[in-house]
Design a protein around this motif. Structure first.
Motif, PDB file in Angstrom:
ATOM      1  N   ARG A 147      49.185 -12.807   6.610  1.00  0.00           N
ATOM      2  CA  ARG A 147      49.040 -14.124   7.257  1.00  0.00           C
ATOM      3  C   ARG A 147      50.409 -14.804   7.342  1.00  0.00           C
ATOM      4  O   ARG A 147      50.586 -15.985   7.009  1.00  0.00           O
ATOM      5  CB  ARG A 147      48.081 -15.037   6.510  1.00  0.00           C
ATOM      6  CG  ARG A 147      46.602 -14.770   6.702  1.00  0.00           C
ATOM      7  CD  ARG A 147      46.123 -13.542   5.988  1.00  0.00           C
ATOM      8  NE  ARG A 147      44.660 -13.476   5.946  1.00  0.00           N
ATOM      9  CZ  ARG A 147      43.976 -12.354   5.759  1.00  0.00           C
ATOM     10  NH1 ARG A 147      44.612 -11.208   5.591  1.00  0.00           N
ATOM     11  NH2 ARG A 147      42.660 -12.378   5.716  1.00  0.00           N
ATOM     12  N   ASP A 179      44.559 -15.348  15.294  1.00  0.00           N
ATOM     13  CA  ASP A 179      43.572 -15.108  14.240  1.00  0.00           C
ATOM     14  C   ASP A 179      42.514 -14.071  14.613  1.00  0.00           C
ATOM     15  O   ASP A 179      41.521 -13.917  13.916  1.00  0.00           O
ATOM     16  CB  ASP A 179      42.880 -16.418  13.848  1.00  0.00           C
ATOM     17  CG  ASP A 179      42.076 -17.044  14.990  1.00  0.00           C
ATOM     18  OD1 ASP A 179      42.197 -16.580  16.146  1.00  0.00           O
ATOM     19  OD2 ASP A 179      41.317 -18.001  14.722  1.00  0.00           O
ATOM     20  N   VAL A 216      42.231 -21.365  16.028  1.00  0.00           N
ATOM     21  CA  VAL A 216      43.502 -22.092  15.987  1.00  0.00           C
ATOM     22  C   VAL A 216      43.553 -23.001  17.202  1.00  0.00           C
ATOM     23  O   VAL A 216      42.851 -22.807  18.190  1.00  0.00           O
ATOM     24  CB  VAL A 216      44.697 -21.122  15.969  1.00  0.00           C
ATOM     25  CG1 VAL A 216      44.684 -20.293  14.700  1.00  0.00           C
ATOM     26  CG2 VAL A 216      44.713 -20.229  17.190  1.00  0.00           C
ATOM     27  N   ALA A 233      58.271 -19.569  14.400  1.00  0.00           N
ATOM     28  CA  ALA A 233      56.994 -19.179  15.003  1.00  0.00           C
ATOM     29  C   ALA A 233      56.555 -20.212  16.028  1.00  0.00           C
ATOM     30  O   ALA A 233      56.744 -21.416  15.837  1.00  0.00           O
ATOM     31  CB  ALA A 233      55.932 -19.025  13.934  1.00  0.00           C
ATOM     32  N   LYS A 267      53.799 -16.691   8.044  1.00  0.00           N
ATOM     33  CA  LYS A 267      54.275 -17.857   8.772  1.00  0.00           C
ATOM     34  C   LYS A 267      55.804 -17.823   8.769  1.00  0.00           C
ATOM     35  O   LYS A 267      56.417 -17.213   7.894  1.00  0.00           O
ATOM     36  CB  LYS A 267      53.790 -19.157   8.126  1.00  0.00           C
ATOM     37  CG  LYS A 267      52.333 -19.174   7.660  1.00  0.00           C
ATOM     38  CD  LYS A 267      51.349 -19.049   8.784  1.00  0.00           C
ATOM     39  CE  LYS A 267      49.914 -19.317   8.331  1.00  0.00           C
ATOM     40  NZ  LYS A 267      49.393 -18.365   7.324  1.00  0.00           N
ATOM     41  N   GLN A 301      45.620 -15.978  22.752  1.00  0.00           N
ATOM     42  CA  GLN A 301      47.021 -15.840  22.358  1.00  0.00           C
ATOM     43  C   GLN A 301      47.922 -15.602  23.570  1.00  0.00           C
ATOM     44  O   GLN A 301      49.039 -16.119  23.639  1.00  0.00           O
ATOM     45  CB  GLN A 301      47.195 -14.701  21.357  1.00  0.00           C
ATOM     46  CG  GLN A 301      46.979 -15.110  19.908  1.00  0.00           C
ATOM     47  CD  GLN A 301      45.588 -14.810  19.392  1.00  0.00           C
ATOM     48  OE1 GLN A 301      44.747 -15.694  19.292  1.00  0.00           O
ATOM     49  NE2 GLN A 301      45.334 -13.565  19.062  1.00  0.00           N
ATOM     50  N   LYS A 349      50.056 -19.256  17.148  1.00  0.00           N
ATOM     51  CA  LYS A 349      49.190 -18.830  16.053  1.00  0.00           C
ATOM     52  C   LYS A 349      48.175 -17.811  16.572  1.00  0.00           C
ATOM     53  O   LYS A 349      47.735 -17.907  17.717  1.00  0.00           O
ATOM     54  CB  LYS A 349      48.443 -20.034  15.460  1.00  0.00           C
ATOM     55  CG  LYS A 349      49.343 -21.073  14.823  1.00  0.00           C
ATOM     56  CD  LYS A 349      48.530 -22.274  14.348  1.00  0.00           C
ATOM     57  CE  LYS A 349      49.441 -23.334  13.733  1.00  0.00           C
ATOM     58  NZ  LYS A 349      48.681 -24.536  13.293  1.00  0.00           N
ATOM     59  N   SER A 354      48.696 -18.787  25.294  1.00  0.00           N
ATOM     60  CA  SER A 354      49.664 -19.563  24.523  1.00  0.00           C
ATOM     61  C   SER A 354      51.075 -19.016  24.691  1.00  0.00           C
ATOM     62  O   SER A 354      52.041 -19.781  24.823  1.00  0.00           O
ATOM     63  CB  SER A 354      49.269 -19.558  23.036  1.00  0.00           C
ATOM     64  OG  SER A 354      48.018 -20.193  22.837  1.00  0.00           O
ATOM     65  N   TYR A 361      45.157 -17.713   9.715  1.00  0.00           N
ATOM     66  CA  TYR A 361      45.915 -17.298  10.895  1.00  0.00           C
ATOM     67  C   TYR A 361      47.279 -16.754  10.486  1.00  0.00           C
ATOM     68  O   TYR A 361      47.760 -16.963   9.374  1.00  0.00           O
ATOM     69  CB  TYR A 361      46.094 -18.465  11.872  1.00  0.00           C
ATOM     70  CG  TYR A 361      46.917 -19.617  11.346  1.00  0.00           C
ATOM     71  CD1 TYR A 361      48.314 -19.654  11.538  1.00  0.00           C
ATOM     72  CD2 TYR A 361      46.321 -20.682  10.660  1.00  0.00           C
ATOM     73  CE1 TYR A 361      49.064 -20.716  11.061  1.00  0.00           C
ATOM     74  CE2 TYR A 361      47.078 -21.734  10.179  1.00  0.00           C
ATOM     75  CZ  TYR A 361      48.447 -21.756  10.380  1.00  0.00           C
ATOM     76  OH  TYR A 361      49.198 -22.787   9.899  1.00  0.00           O
ATOM     77  N   TYR A 362      47.889 -16.029  11.416  1.00  0.00           N
ATOM     78  CA  TYR A 362      49.286 -15.623  11.301  1.00  0.00           C
ATOM     79  C   TYR A 362      50.055 -16.318  12.414  1.00  0.00           C
ATOM     80  O   TYR A 362      49.465 -16.961  13.283  1.00  0.00           O
ATOM     81  CB  TYR A 362      49.435 -14.096  11.420  1.00  0.00           C
ATOM     82  CG  TYR A 362      48.954 -13.529  12.735  1.00  0.00           C
ATOM     83  CD1 TYR A 362      49.811 -13.403  13.825  1.00  0.00           C
ATOM     84  CD2 TYR A 362      47.627 -13.116  12.892  1.00  0.00           C
ATOM     85  CE1 TYR A 362      49.369 -12.890  15.038  1.00  0.00           C
ATOM     86  CE2 TYR A 362      47.172 -12.600  14.105  1.00  0.00           C
ATOM     87  CZ  TYR A 362      48.050 -12.494  15.165  1.00  0.00           C
ATOM     88  OH  TYR A 362      47.613 -11.986  16.367  1.00  0.00           O
ATOM     89  N   GLU A 363      51.365 -16.189  12.403  1.00  0.00           N
ATOM     90  CA  GLU A 363      52.181 -16.808  13.443  1.00  0.00           C
ATOM     91  C   GLU A 363      53.077 -15.770  14.117  1.00  0.00           C
ATOM     92  O   GLU A 363      53.564 -14.837  13.470  1.00  0.00           O
ATOM     93  CB  GLU A 363      53.048 -17.925  12.858  1.00  0.00           C
ATOM     94  CG  GLU A 363      52.240 -19.129  12.401  1.00  0.00           C
ATOM     95  CD  GLU A 363      53.108 -20.253  11.896  1.00  0.00           C
ATOM     96  OE1 GLU A 363      52.748 -21.426  12.121  1.00  0.00           O
ATOM     97  OE2 GLU A 363      54.139 -19.969  11.259  1.00  0.00           O
ATOM     98  N   LYS A 402      59.814 -25.402  19.378  1.00  0.00           N
ATOM     99  CA  LYS A 402      58.532 -25.971  18.942  1.00  0.00           C
ATOM    100  C   LYS A 402      58.626 -27.496  18.887  1.00  0.00           C
ATOM    101  O   LYS A 402      57.715 -28.198  19.343  1.00  0.00           O
ATOM    102  CB  LYS A 402      58.160 -25.396  17.572  1.00  0.00           C
ATOM    103  CG  LYS A 402      56.805 -25.830  17.062  1.00  0.00           C
ATOM    104  CD  LYS A 402      56.278 -24.902  15.972  1.00  0.00           C
ATOM    105  CE  LYS A 402      57.242 -24.630  14.866  1.00  0.00           C
ATOM    106  NZ  LYS A 402      56.679 -23.782  13.798  1.00  0.00           N
TER     107      LYS A 402
END
Length: 464
Positions: free
Chosen positions: A355, A366, A68, A361, A357, A427, A364, A430, A389-391, A458
């Protein structure tokens, strides 16, 4: 000098901060940089003498791969590492430009390969460049709460106790220490309250890497695709049938190592450090408890004993290590999971599987469900395909109890299995960047941190 009364004594007060970050580790250092870059008056409190946490004080290198997008601060840090001479990726990374398979690429293609010592310097210089302050040797002792807000944090320093006042606070302690002191509800461990095991990493120097590499090839190793002088690694995990396992078994039979060393061995070369390997072990048997203070203390003792046995094994059983020596032992345990806050939302294993979303969110993820066990079980990894990916929702980072607190890193709100994915450095970096921007947004828009909407944050980050 301004003072407050704490516990019936006068202590010095440092005030007028916009953002106070507790913990200068993987998330906290990035949170501090992001906050300072957004022109907030920022201070990072770090109990050790180095930024970067597990990546530097804990010697956790390289950074595991993620497919991601990197956030801006992470890009900046990685570019600075390249300027300092580190090779960010192995040459195979170029294969990703035309990668079309569904399975995730082999790890050597895309690992962030760095020298922990250089990363510490880059993090420090970047934070200072943007005007951030660092307080090393500072240990969080207490918090004072007013109207569901943290008013002051109490820090132990070489001069004694001091108080720090700030508009926003970031808990990047890794153990949710600030959150717990502020009365936030937390969880720990799995359904049986068992944590993942901790590690104490180390480096060996004086290795003839070419001789070692040829030795591994002669044993039939095809696990590592990268070639010297670039990133190269070795791994043996009980049950995976890798080429060094018979050699480890012989050392076990000879009494040089114990079953605790036999279970797990992994090492990685280090850029700009010829003749060195960083070891992702020992994984310390602690009865699956990483929150007990004496268990943690004893882990350092047991870990150093295990390192000595690993060293004797490598020196006497593995070609290329004949003249090797222990060059460094981590000053910080590698804690994979301890406390997790109960936030306004919780990232769950079901979210990972689906996964999931969501509109709010902000990060991301993964990485696979990376739960360390004595015996490898591929059926429990739940690895994603390439670019799935998930969020992580913003509300996993904030709490109901404290309005001017945001949490970053491995202790955000999640269940045990989801945390085993989100805890990796990519992650966590981030999450730190989001925390820094959230503090700026909170102050600029005059909205409490735990009332910020992830969707609006965001959009704010994308514009900024």
């Amino acid at each position: 000098m301004k003072e407050i009364i704490y516990n019936k004594r006068k202590i010095q007060l440092l005030k007028d901060y916009d953002c106070c970050v507790i913990g200068g580790g993987t998330s906290g250092s990035i949170a501090g940089i992001a906050s300072a870059k957004q022109t907030l008056k920022t201070i990072v409190i770090e109990k050790y003498s180095i930024l970067g946490g597990t990546a530097t004080a804990g010697l956790v290198t390289p950074m595991m791969p993620s497919y991601v997008d990197e956030m801006e601060i992470e890009k900046e840090i990685n570019l600075e590492l390249q300027k300092h001479g580190d090779k960010l990726y192995s040459p195979e990374y170029k294969e990703l430009e035309n990668y079309s398979k569904e399975d995730r690429p082999e790890e050597p293609i895309s690992l962030t390969w760095f020298d922990p010592d250089k990363l510490a310097v880059v993090l420090e210089k970047t934070l200072l460049k943007y005007g951030g302050e660092i307080l090393y040797d500072g240990t969080l002792c207490d918090v004072l709460i007013e109207d569901k807000k943290i008013k002051y944090v109490i820090i132990m320093t070489s001069e004694g106790l001091i108080a720090i006042e700030s508009k926003c606070f970031v808990d990047a302690s890794g153990d949710a220490l600030l959150s717990r002191l502020a009365g936030v509800e937390v969880y720990t461990g799995d359904e049986n309250n068992k944590n993942q095991p901790v590690s104490l990493r180390f480096e060996l120097g004086g290795i003839n890497l070419e001789k070692f590499y040829d030795y591994m090839i002669s044993l039939g190793d095809d696990y590592c695709r990268s070639k010297l002088p670039y990133y190269t690694f070795m791994v043996t995990h009980q049950g995976r049938k890798q080429v060094l396992e018979p050699v480890l078994k012989k050392a076990l039979e000879d009494g040089v190592i114990t079953k605790d060393e036999y279970i797990w061995l992994q090492g990685f070369t280090i850029p700009s450090k010829p003749g060195h390997i960083a070891f992702n072990c020992p994984r310390i048997p602690t009865n699956n408890n990483s929150t007990d203070i004496f268990v943690r203390s004893n882990a350092y003792i047991v870990g150093r004993e295990m390192i000595d046995r690993y060293y004797k094994f490598m020196k006497n059983y593995v070609k290329g290590f004949e003249n090797s020596y222990i060059s460094k032992v981590a000053i910080q345990l590698g804690v994979r999971e301890s406390y997790r806050i109960k936030g306004r939302k919780e990232l769950s294993f079901k979210d990972y599987i689906n996964r999931k979303k969501s509109n709010d969110a902000i990060v991301k993820g993964d990485w696979w469900i990376d739960i360390h066990k004595d015996k490898h079980d591929v059926d429990e990894e739940y690895t994603y395909k390439y670019k799935e990916y998930y969020e992580i929702p913003y509300e996993c980072m904030v709490t109901n109890e404290i309005s001017n607190l945001i949490v970053a890193g491995r202790c955000i709100s999640s269940d045990f299995r989801a945390q085993a994915s989100l805890r990796i450095q990519h992650q966590c970096r981030s999450l730190g960047e989001v925390a820094g921007y959230a503090c700026k947004y909170s102050i600029e828009k005059d909205v409490e941190l735990n009332e910020v909407l992830g969707k609006e944050l965001k959009n704010y980050m994308q514009k900024g």
